[in-house]
Write a protein that holds these residues in place. Structure first.
Motif, short mmCIF file in Angstrom:
data_model
loop_
_atom_site.label_atom_id
_atom_site.label_comp_id
_atom_site.label_asym_id
_atom_site.label_seq_id
_atom_site.Cartn_x
_atom_site.Cartn_y
_atom_site.Cartn_z
N ASP A 45 0.83 -1.20 0.00
CA ASP A 45 0.00 0.00 0.00
C ASP A 45 0.87 1.26 0.00
O ASP A 45 0.59 2.23 -0.71
CB ASP A 45 -0.93 0.01 1.22
N VAL A 46 1.92 1.24 0.81
CA VAL A 46 2.84 2.37 0.88
C VAL A 46 3.52 2.58 -0.47
O VAL A 46 3.60 3.71 -0.98
CB VAL A 46 3.88 2.17 1.99
N LYS A 47 4.01 1.51 -1.06
CA LYS A 47 4.68 1.60 -2.36
C LYS A 47 3.73 2.11 -3.43
O LYS A 47 4.10 2.94 -4.27
CB LYS A 47 5.24 0.23 -2.76
N PHE A 48 2.50 1.61 -3.40
CA PHE A 48 1.49 2.03 -4.38
C PHE A 48 1.28 3.54 -4.29
O PHE A 48 1.28 4.24 -5.31
CB PHE A 48 0.18 1.29 -4.12
N ALA A 49 1.09 4.05 -3.08
CA ALA A 49 0.85 5.48 -2.91
C ALA A 49 2.06 6.30 -3.34
O ALA A 49 1.92 7.29 -4.08
CB ALA A 49 0.49 5.78 -1.45
N GLN A 50 3.24 5.90 -2.90
CA GLN A 50 4.46 6.65 -3.24
C GLN A 50 4.68 6.67 -4.76
O GLN A 50 4.96 7.73 -5.34
CB GLN A 50 5.67 6.04 -2.54
#
Length: 203
Positions: free
Chosen positions: A53-58
């Motif tokens: 989720d973090v990677k997707f947002a970044q």
């Protein structure tokens, strides 16, 4: 008789000490359990998100930012009202999504997306995000006008949208955050529809 009382007293003190020792052990176990429950590794699960989720947002913030840069070129370079309208709609949809994803990263205590990261600086060509333009492609697009610009812009934006759809599908498969997966689904639906629209405009 006195010896018996002394013996009883010693035994009683030993029993009290033993019970105190057990109580101390239980207390320590409780501290350890509490510490484990509050560990950073468990925090993400409690918040309902994971590393994907973090990677997707970044990554998607950087991806969207390049789309905004491309859309910003349209008003001064395009001669096609339909392309101009599409550029406005893309900017209107993706700018709020960037703000939303930045809010998630803040809430999750994650590092903000950095435009200096490879593949995010207008598409250096060194990043791993699919669909990103290279610096050379962006410069070439910026140098075009009229019908040439429209054709090039549509070709590149189709490629860019296809990359975003691929990233969103990965989020749906591997993500944990319900909000992030919902946004991924929205991106897939909206950008696939725009891909079809752009393919029609190219014809």
């Amino acid at each position: 008789m006195r010896k018996s009382l002394i013996g009883f007293g010693v035994a009683g003190l030993a029993a009290v000490a033993l019970l105190a020792g057990c109580g101390s052990g239980d207390d320590m176990a409780g501290v350890q359990h509490s510490s484990t429950a509050a560990s950073p590794s468990a925090k993400g699960q409690q918040d309902g998100h994971n590393e994907q989720d973090v990677k997707f947002a970044q990554d998607m913030i950087g991806h969207h930012q390049q789309a905004l840069d491309m859309a910003a070129m349209v008003p001064s370079k395009s001669t096609n009202p339909k392309v101009t309208d599409l550029g406005k709609r893309i900017a209107a949809a993706q700018d709020p999504e960037i703000k939303k994803m930045n809010e998630w990263l803040t809430k999750w205590g994650a590092a903000p997306a950095s435009t200096s990261m490879p593949g995010m600086d207008h598409g250096s060509g060194h990043g791993s995000m699919p669909g990103m333009m290279t610096a050379g492609e962006m410069a070439k697009l910026n140098g075009a006008t009229g019908a040439e610009f429209d054709r090039m812009w549509l070709d590149l934006m189709i490629k860019h949208h296809q990359g975003a759809v691929e990233m969103a599908k990965t989020e749906q498969e591997k993500g944990s955050s319900a909000d992030a997966k919902k946004l991924a689904q929205d991106i897939i639906a909206a950008q696939q529809a725009e891909i079809t629209e752009m393919q029609t405009l190219l014809k």
